[in-house]
Design a protein around this motif. Structure first.
Motif, PDB file in Angstrom:
ATOM      1  N   SER A 212       1.182  -1.434   0.113  1.00 42.63           N
ATOM      2  CA  SER A 212      -0.167   0.154   0.164  1.00 42.63           C
ATOM      3  C   SER A 212       0.490   1.390   0.067  1.00 42.63           C
ATOM      4  N   VAL A 213       2.661   1.179   0.188  1.00 42.69           N
ATOM      5  CA  VAL A 213       3.419   2.358   0.123  1.00 42.69           C
ATOM      6  C   VAL A 213       3.029   3.041  -0.968  1.00 42.69           C
ATOM      7  N   ALA A 214       2.839   4.700  -1.186  1.00 43.52           N
ATOM      8  CA  ALA A 214       2.135   4.886  -2.386  1.00 43.52           C
ATOM      9  C   ALA A 214       3.785   6.358  -2.581  1.00 43.52           C
ATOM     10  N   LEU A 215       4.897   6.359  -1.150  1.00 43.69           N
ATOM     11  CA  LEU A 215       5.708   7.221  -1.376  1.00 43.69           C
ATOM     12  C   LEU A 215       6.595   7.009  -0.004  1.00 43.69           C
ATOM     13  N   ARG A 216       7.848   6.694  -0.567  1.00 38.73           N
ATOM     14  CA  ARG A 216       9.072   6.844   0.463  1.00 38.73           C
ATOM     15  C   ARG A 216       9.541   8.161   0.633  1.00 38.73           C
ATOM     16  N   THR A 217       9.710   8.511   1.970  1.00 41.27           N
ATOM     17  CA  THR A 217      10.926   9.870   1.450  1.00 41.27           C
ATOM     18  C   THR A 217      11.518   9.663   3.430  1.00 41.27           C
ATOM     19  N   GLY A 218      12.690  10.228   3.419  1.00 42.63           N
ATOM     20  CA  GLY A 218      13.399  10.711   4.620  1.00 42.63           C
ATOM     21  C   GLY A 218      13.233  11.960   4.792  1.00 42.63           C
ATOM     22  N   SER A 219      12.376  12.773   4.335  1.00 42.26           N
ATOM     23  CA  SER A 219      11.927  13.988   4.880  1.00 42.26           C
ATOM     24  C   SER A 219      10.702  14.259   5.938  1.00 42.26           C
ATOM     25  N   THR A 220      10.289  14.383   6.914  1.00 33.98           N
ATOM     26  CA  THR A 220       9.171  14.241   8.060  1.00 33.98           C
ATOM     27  C   THR A 220       8.760  15.467   6.992  1.00 33.98           C
ATOM     28  N   ARG A 221       9.138  16.693   7.383  1.00 30.73           N
ATOM     29  CA  ARG A 221       8.458  18.068   6.283  1.00 30.73           C
ATOM     30  C   ARG A 221       8.146  17.700   5.491  1.00 30.73           C
ATOM     31  N   GLY A 222       8.431  16.416   4.855  1.00 29.72           N
ATOM     32  CA  GLY A 222       8.253  15.969   2.975  1.00 29.72           C
ATOM     33  C   GLY A 222       6.470  14.730   3.239  1.00 29.72           C
ATOM     34  N   LEU A 223       6.425  14.357   4.152  1.00 30.11           N
ATOM     35  CA  LEU A 223       5.406  13.404   4.798  1.00 30.11           C
ATOM     36  C   LEU A 223       4.589  14.553   5.088  1.00 30.11           C
ATOM     37  N   MET A 224       4.793  15.552   6.124  1.00 32.99           N
ATOM     38  CA  MET A 224       3.896  16.203   6.833  1.00 32.99           C
ATOM     39  C   MET A 224       3.381  16.882   5.055  1.00 32.99           C
ATOM     40  N   THR A 225       3.781  17.869   4.853  1.00 35.71           N
ATOM     41  CA  THR A 225       3.120  18.645   3.577  1.00 35.71           C
ATOM     42  C   THR A 225       1.915  17.407   2.812  1.00 35.71           C
ATOM     43  N   ALA A 226       2.671  16.711   1.731  1.00 33.49           N
ATOM     44  CA  ALA A 226       2.003  15.798   1.307  1.00 33.49           C
ATOM     45  C   ALA A 226       0.390  14.681   1.837  1.00 33.49           C
ATOM     46  N   ALA A 227       0.816  14.982   3.037  1.00 34.03           N
ATOM     47  CA  ALA A 227      -0.396  14.194   3.949  1.00 34.03           C
ATOM     48  C   ALA A 227      -1.735  15.604   3.999  1.00 34.03           C
ATOM     49  N   ILE A 228      -1.015  16.206   3.850  1.00 32.87           N
ATOM     50  CA  ILE A 228      -1.774  17.359   4.223  1.00 32.87           C
ATOM     51  C   ILE A 228      -2.243  17.969   3.229  1.00 32.87           C
ATOM     52  N   SER A 229      -1.961  18.273   1.760  1.00 35.23           N
ATOM     53  CA  SER A 229      -2.615  17.939   0.847  1.00 35.23           C
ATOM     54  C   SER A 229      -3.268  17.189   0.196  1.00 35.23           C
ATOM     55  N   GLY A 230      -3.719  16.519   0.526  1.00 36.29           N
ATOM     56  CA  GLY A 230      -4.154  15.042   0.258  1.00 36.29           C
ATOM     57  C   GLY A 230      -3.737  14.151  -0.598  1.00 36.29           C
ATOM     58  N   ALA A 231      -2.464  13.568  -0.753  1.00 33.53           N
ATOM     59  CA  ALA A 231      -2.015  12.532  -1.440  1.00 33.53           C
ATOM     60  C   ALA A 231      -1.809  11.820  -0.852  1.00 33.53           C
ATOM     61  N   GLY A 232      -2.346  10.685   0.349  1.00 33.62           N
ATOM     62  CA  GLY A 232      -2.129   9.906   1.142  1.00 33.62           C
ATOM     63  C   GLY A 232      -2.486   9.317   2.726  1.00 33.62           C
ATOM     64  N   ILE A 233      -2.546   9.137   3.482  1.00 36.94           N
ATOM     65  CA  ILE A 233      -2.114   8.280   4.581  1.00 36.94           C
ATOM     66  C   ILE A 233      -1.084   8.630   4.935  1.00 36.94           C
ATOM     67  N   GLY A 234      -0.329   9.419   5.870  1.00 36.55           N
ATOM     68  CA  GLY A 234       1.266   9.917   6.264  1.00 36.55           C
ATOM     69  C   GLY A 234       1.366   9.532   7.405  1.00 36.55           C
ATOM     70  N   LEU A 235       2.970   8.291   7.843  1.00 36.36           N
ATOM     71  CA  LEU A 235       2.816   7.862   9.341  1.00 36.36           C
ATOM     72  C   LEU A 235       3.703   9.085   9.881  1.00 36.36           C
ATOM     73  N   LEU A 236       3.425   9.458  11.050  1.00 32.57           N
ATOM     74  CA  LEU A 236       3.855  10.992  11.409  1.00 32.57           C
ATOM     75  C   LEU A 236       4.052  11.024  12.763  1.00 32.57           C
ATOM     76  N   PRO A 237       5.161  12.050  13.471  1.00 33.73           N
ATOM     77  CA  PRO A 237       5.480  12.246  14.072  1.00 33.73           C
ATOM     78  C   PRO A 237       3.706  12.739  15.411  1.00 33.73           C
ATOM     79  N   VAL A 238       3.199  11.749  16.021  1.00 34.47           N
ATOM     80  CA  VAL A 238       2.191  12.107  16.653  1.00 34.47           C
ATOM     81  C   VAL A 238       1.969  14.127  17.378  1.00 34.47           C
ATOM     82  N   ALA A 239       2.668  14.204  17.937  1.00 39.46           N
ATOM     83  CA  ALA A 239       2.879  15.240  19.083  1.00 39.46           C
ATOM     84  C   ALA A 239       2.503  16.191  17.552  1.00 39.46           C
TER      85      ALA A 239
END
Length: 294
Positions: A212-239
């Motif tokens: 199910s993985v559509a995107l892999r990146t080493g950037s937390t900020r990249g995951l965050m902005t991708a999730a906010i844009s609606g690109a998918g469900i991001g695995l992120l630091p909860v806090a």
């Protein structure tokens, strides 16, 4: 006459495994480190590296010199740290703190007002670096790393765990209830192995979510902005994800394993007043982060 920087470069090649990796660790151009090695070879009248099309590696002589020079380089670094400490009495030398992009931009930078409130009289350099820097070589004074470092000369303090979870934008959910989401049939945005084999990567495999993985990146900020844009469900630091009003937590039957960061400082620097202030600030910042929403 030997230049200590040349020996440091040789040691860096030995430790990093290649010329390019050593140059990145030393934060110099490949041409610079190559030129210094040539100078060292002339001074010692020995061929220290094999230069081939596939890369540059140390010769047998190069490895012997690097192994012998490592304790010498450490002693020289200790002399420099001692001199820095003696000069810093009454001076405002900067404190250099190395961490990943996520730790710098999303954890430490927002907490700077708390540090300034202590009327510090020294500047702070926040160095965003993915690579593990050498405190012994004075590449930084303090470092935050997501895996336990090694080194007898290091003082290590385990920081509060950073919990992870899946988050999706409301636009991505499209009125679906988070509790009804089956992650096996969604687009998942996750970390890659830039920082080594992280526990959550094995967890994804165990949960059967690899396909199910559509995107892999080493950037937390990249995951965050991708999730906010609606690109998918991001695995992120909860806090951190909980700060974003657009993101909604998507529950899992078994929680992902947390990240376990470490705060490290060289043994020779731990008593310097400025280092102690920044060290304590990092500890309290992580404690507040986890206590506020993990």
């Amino acid at each position: 006459m030997l230049d200590p920087r040349d020996l440091d470069d040789l040691i860096a090649i030995w430790q990093a495994g290649s010329l390019s990796a050593a140059a990145k660790r030393r934060r110099v151009a490949i041409s610079t480190i190559s030129r210094r090695i040539e100078s060292l070879e002339k001074a010692l009248k020995l061929r220290l590296v094999d230069r081939q099309a596939k890369g540059t590696t140390l010769t047998y002589f190069g490895e012997l010199i690097a192994k012998t020079a490592e304790p010498i380089a450490e002693q020289l670094a200790r002399v420099n740290r001692l001199a820095d400490g003696l000069r810093s009495e009454g001076a405002n030398l900067p404190v250099r703190l190395s961490a990943t992009e996520f730790v710098i931009s999303d954890i430490l930078a927002p907490a700077l007002p708390t540090l300034w409130a202590q009327d510090v009289d020294f500047p702070v350099h926040l160095q965003s670096q993915a690579d593990v820097v050498s405190l012994a070589a004075r590449n930084a004074d303090i470092a935050v790393r997501m895996s336990r470092p090694e080194g007898a000369s290091l003082i290590m303090r385990k920081l509060p765990s950073v919990h992870l979870g899946f988050f999706a934008a409301r636009s991505y959910l499209d009125n679906r209830a988070p509790s009804e989401i089956d992650l096996r049939h969604e687009r998942l945005l996750v970390y890659d192995d830039s920082y080594g084999r992280l526990p959550e990567l094995d967890w994804l495999e165990e949960m059967g979510l690899r396909s199910s993985v559509a995107l892999r990146t080493g950037s937390t900020r990249g995951l965050m902005t991708a999730a906010i844009s609606g690109a998918g469900i991001g695995l992120l630091p909860v806090a951190i994800a909980q700060r974003e009003k657009e993101l909604v937590a998507v529950p899992t039957a078994i929680a992902p394993p947390p990240r376990n960061p470490w705060l490290i400082v060289h043994r020779d620097l731990r008593h310097q007043p400025s280092i102690r202030i920044v060290h304590k600030w990092v500890l309290s910042t992580f404690a507040a982060l986890v206590g506020g929403g993990a």
